[in-house]
Design a protein around this motif. Structure first.
Motif, PDB file in Angstrom:
ATOM      1  N   PHE A 133      48.887  41.462  39.036  1.00 10.62           N
ATOM      2  CA  PHE A 133      48.112  39.834  39.355  1.00 10.62           C
ATOM      3  C   PHE A 133      47.309  40.558  40.567  1.00 10.62           C
ATOM      4  O   PHE A 133      46.750  39.504  40.951  1.00 10.62           O
ATOM      5  CB  PHE A 133      50.194  39.984  41.203  1.00 10.62           C
ATOM      6  CG  PHE A 133      49.985  39.308  41.710  1.00 10.62           C
ATOM      7  CD1 PHE A 133      50.387  37.914  41.201  1.00 10.62           C
ATOM      8  CD2 PHE A 133      49.714  40.081  42.560  1.00 10.62           C
ATOM      9  CE1 PHE A 133      50.187  36.697  41.631  1.00 10.62           C
ATOM     10  CE2 PHE A 133      49.727  38.529  43.931  1.00 10.62           C
ATOM     11  CZ  PHE A 133      49.807  37.101  43.702  1.00 10.62           C
ATOM     12  N   LEU A 134      46.890  41.239  40.803  1.00  9.50           N
ATOM     13  CA  LEU A 134      45.527  41.537  41.650  1.00  9.50           C
ATOM     14  C   LEU A 134      44.941  41.439  40.835  1.00  9.50           C
ATOM     15  O   LEU A 134      43.609  40.767  41.469  1.00  9.50           O
ATOM     16  CB  LEU A 134      45.226  43.529  42.212  1.00  9.50           C
ATOM     17  CG  LEU A 134      46.243  43.456  43.603  1.00  9.50           C
ATOM     18  CD1 LEU A 134      45.486  45.604  43.678  1.00  9.50           C
ATOM     19  CD2 LEU A 134      46.095  42.542  44.740  1.00  9.50           C
ATOM     20  N   LEU A 135      44.515  41.663  39.458  1.00  5.13           N
ATOM     21  CA  LEU A 135      43.540  41.505  38.326  1.00  5.13           C
ATOM     22  C   LEU A 135      43.710  39.627  38.346  1.00  5.13           C
ATOM     23  O   LEU A 135      42.316  39.090  38.032  1.00  5.13           O
ATOM     24  CB  LEU A 135      43.938  42.269  37.172  1.00  5.13           C
ATOM     25  CG  LEU A 135      43.369  43.706  37.429  1.00  5.13           C
ATOM     26  CD1 LEU A 135      44.126  44.664  36.367  1.00  5.13           C
ATOM     27  CD2 LEU A 135      42.019  43.885  37.872  1.00  5.13           C
ATOM     28  N   ILE A 136      44.578  39.529  38.276  1.00  2.62           N
ATOM     29  CA  ILE A 136      44.085  38.402  37.485  1.00  2.62           C
ATOM     30  C   ILE A 136      43.624  36.945  39.283  1.00  2.62           C
ATOM     31  O   ILE A 136      43.229  35.963  38.400  1.00  2.62           O
ATOM     32  CB  ILE A 136      45.964  37.234  37.546  1.00  2.62           C
ATOM     33  CG1 ILE A 136      46.587  37.803  36.340  1.00  2.62           C
ATOM     34  CG2 ILE A 136      46.549  36.134  37.750  1.00  2.62           C
ATOM     35  CD1 ILE A 136      47.953  37.650  35.839  1.00  2.62           C
ATOM     36  N   ILE A 137      44.314  37.478  40.306  1.00  3.19           N
ATOM     37  CA  ILE A 137      43.649  37.358  41.287  1.00  3.19           C
ATOM     38  C   ILE A 137      42.337  36.931  40.726  1.00  3.19           C
ATOM     39  O   ILE A 137      41.390  35.923  41.389  1.00  3.19           O
ATOM     40  CB  ILE A 137      44.242  38.301  42.669  1.00  3.19           C
ATOM     41  CG1 ILE A 137      45.346  37.228  42.971  1.00  3.19           C
ATOM     42  CG2 ILE A 137      43.013  37.344  43.825  1.00  3.19           C
ATOM     43  CD1 ILE A 137      46.245  37.869  43.960  1.00  3.19           C
ATOM     44  N   GLY A 138      41.577  38.449  40.641  1.00  3.63           N
ATOM     45  CA  GLY A 138      39.789  38.299  40.933  1.00  3.63           C
ATOM     46  C   GLY A 138      39.594  37.416  39.823  1.00  3.63           C
ATOM     47  O   GLY A 138      38.454  36.888  40.333  1.00  3.63           O
ATOM     48  N   ALA A 139      40.174  37.066  38.493  1.00  2.00           N
ATOM     49  CA  ALA A 139      39.637  36.601  37.935  1.00  2.00           C
ATOM     50  C   ALA A 139      39.715  35.385  38.022  1.00  2.00           C
ATOM     51  O   ALA A 139      38.772  34.386  37.707  1.00  2.00           O
ATOM     52  CB  ALA A 139      40.627  36.383  36.067  1.00  2.00           C
ATOM     53  N   LEU A 140      40.952  34.182  39.327  1.00  2.00           N
ATOM     54  CA  LEU A 140      40.823  33.211  39.109  1.00  2.00           C
ATOM     55  C   LEU A 140      39.545  32.901  40.108  1.00  2.00           C
ATOM     56  O   LEU A 140      38.734  32.314  40.728  1.00  2.00           O
ATOM     57  CB  LEU A 140      42.250  32.624  39.906  1.00  2.00           C
ATOM     58  CG  LEU A 140      42.847  32.338  38.396  1.00  2.00           C
ATOM     59  CD1 LEU A 140      44.346  32.159  38.853  1.00  2.00           C
ATOM     60  CD2 LEU A 140      42.275  31.524  37.297  1.00  2.00           C
ATOM     61  N   PHE A 141      39.376  33.649  41.340  1.00  2.00           N
ATOM     62  CA  PHE A 141      39.132  33.620  42.385  1.00  2.00           C
ATOM     63  C   PHE A 141      37.320  34.280  42.647  1.00  2.00           C
ATOM     64  O   PHE A 141      37.135  33.768  43.771  1.00  2.00           O
ATOM     65  CB  PHE A 141      39.787  33.595  44.169  1.00  2.00           C
ATOM     66  CG  PHE A 141      41.224  32.500  44.308  1.00  2.00           C
ATOM     67  CD1 PHE A 141      41.285  31.876  44.573  1.00  2.00           C
ATOM     68  CD2 PHE A 141      42.509  33.354  44.286  1.00  2.00           C
ATOM     69  CE1 PHE A 141      42.232  30.696  43.899  1.00  2.00           C
ATOM     70  CE2 PHE A 141      42.932  32.736  43.448  1.00  2.00           C
ATOM     71  CZ  PHE A 141      43.118  31.881  44.316  1.00  2.00           C
ATOM     72  N   ALA A 142      37.309  35.029  42.067  1.00  2.00           N
ATOM     73  CA  ALA A 142      35.841  35.597  42.589  1.00  2.00           C
ATOM     74  C   ALA A 142      34.629  33.853  41.691  1.00  2.00           C
ATOM     75  O   ALA A 142      34.064  34.539  42.336  1.00  2.00           O
ATOM     76  CB  ALA A 142      35.980  37.242  41.010  1.00  2.00           C
TER      77      ALA A 142
END
Length: 443
Positions: free
Chosen positions: A333-342
């Motif tokens: 979940f954390l890595l998906i957030i990074g993929a979207l919001f970075a």
């Protein structure tokens, strides 16, 4: 431009100056509090502990980089008194921001569900199981609704600044000292340091650390819009979040326990029930922020509905989901957030600070003819795909390459490059068309 004159509803219109009352100290307190969390400890446990100095450097660098991005995103809100979702409009367009609204609400509801689950389980453990998890979830739902109705100004000035955050800082220091002295499971420090099971590289660890402040980017301006001075808000946000993010990732690294429920039991058993109680109290602030910003995001699509009805609705959704969905794959979940919001905020910040050089009138955020910017969405898509390809969670993971550079840095870099190149080409085409039109008129 219509300014918000009635403080009974926090809408998407710019705030009147009389509501810009929060100081740099207030923002230090707010973002210190929001950087604290039981889930941050869990995230810290995923970082490779085989090389302690390298892991701590990754935590410090990731916290600093992520907190700078967080403070820069918040500055857009404090510069123009606007909420986060509105700050994305110049870069992505009005209609484009509707898609980002949906994306943001999904991630905020996801965070709220995680947080309510953790709160309810922690309270269940603290009460020695006498009060059921489901009852606690309803209790916390009611508390969160009350917090949201009070609003960010009262929560920050009356609750966090005067009491909550200082008690949490004290408890955090106690917990860290206990871990360093080997107060968990009678293990010495060396055992704790080498207890992690993750084989993440330095840059993979950096991705995990940066992901936490990135998750706050879509809502930072919802609170920083209340700043007296943008500069003070920037410094307070940066310093407050970077300190607590570092502390709690280090605690997670040294503790070496990834199972959040095992972490709760460890805190209850070895760090005294008081520390667990303090963390429970502080965790409520995180859910409040997620629920309140869910309402602010929704109002980007329909501003007429009072935010109080929205916070009740979103809180109920979070409580129901916490009783239905078990916590698993939190790391993913954390890595998906990074993929979207970075890549998303790489574009927002590039548009504001590089292309526009921070010089933009507040009316530009509310233009209706700026419907959607294809250049931004294309750059966002390319950046997200880059992140997923290089991420450990991807089936397309390019292992050797990703171990060297991670996912966040290349994702941000390629988003910015693609966006700037497209914008430059568009500018050149417009200039040529203008010159052609001028020549035609002369003829």
């Amino acid at each position: 431009m219509k300014f918000l004159e009635d403080n009974s509803d926090f809408g998407i219109n710019p705030l009147d100056k009389k509501y810009k009352v929060l100081s740099g100290k207030n923002f230090f307190v707010l973002w210190s509090s929001l950087g604290i969390g039981l889930l941050v400890i869990s995230a810290g446990s995923f970082i490779s502990s085989s090389n302690l100095s390298e892991a701590i450097i990754a935590i410090i660098v990731g916290s600093i980089v992520g907190s700078v991005l967080l403070a820069l995103a918040g500055k857009i809100g404090s510069d123009h008194s606007i909420p986060s979702i509105v700050s994305m409009r110049p870069a992505f367009g009005l209609h484009g921001s509707y898609f980002l609204t949906i994306l943001n609400i999904f991630q905020l509801i996801g965070w709220s569900t995680f947080e309510i689950t953790i709160l309810s389980k922690a309270a269940n453990i603290f009460s020695n199981g006498y009060i059921d998890f489901h009852i606690w979830s309803i209790v916390f739902g009611i508390v969160i609704i009350l917090f949201c109705i009070l609003g960010p100004l009262k929560i920050v000035k009356q609750w966090l600044t005067k009491f909550a955050v200082w008690v949490v800082y004290g408890s955090t220091i106690i917990m860290l000292i206990n871990i360093i002295l080997g107060g968990v499971n009678n293990l010495d420090t060396a055992s704790l340091i080498n207890s992690g099971s993750s084989d993440f590289s330095f840059f993979n660890s950096l991705d995990l650390v940066i992901a936490m402040p990135l998750s706050w980017l879509p809502l930072v301006a919802d609170y920083n819009r209340f700043a007296k001075k943008s500069k003070n808000a920037f410094l307070g946000t940066f310093i407050g979040f970077s300190i607590t993010n570092c502390l709690f990732y280090v605690i997670g690294l040294l503790l070496g326990i990834s199972d959040i429920f095992a972490i709760l039991l460890a805190i209850q058993t070895f760090f005294y029930g008081f520390v667990l109680l303090v963390l429970i109290v502080d965790e409520v602030d995180n859910v409040f922020a997620n629920i309140f910003s869910s309402a602010m995001s929704f109002k980007n699509i329909y501003n007429k509905i009072n935010y109080k009805y929205l916070v009740v609705c979103f809180t109920i959704v979070g409580v129901v989901l916490s009783n239905l969905i078990p916590i698993y794959q939190y790391e993913n979940f954390l890595l998906i957030i990074g993929a979207l919001f970075a890549p998303l905020f790489a574009i927002v910040l590039t548009d504001y600070y590089i292309i526009r050089k921070g010089r933009i009138s507040v009316e530009k955020f509310y233009e209706k003819n700026n419907r959607i910017k294809i250049s931004s969405f294309f750059s966002f898509f390319v950046g997200s795909i880059t992140y997923f390809i290089l991420s450990p969670i991807s089936p397309l993971h390019v292992e050797d390459f990703a171990l060297n550079i991670g996912s966040t840095i290349p994702s941000i870099a390629i988003s910015i490059i693609v966006f700037l190149v497209i914008e430059l080409l568009i500018k050149k085409v417009k200039l040529k068309n203008k010159e052609y039109s001028t020549d035609k008129k002369i003829e």
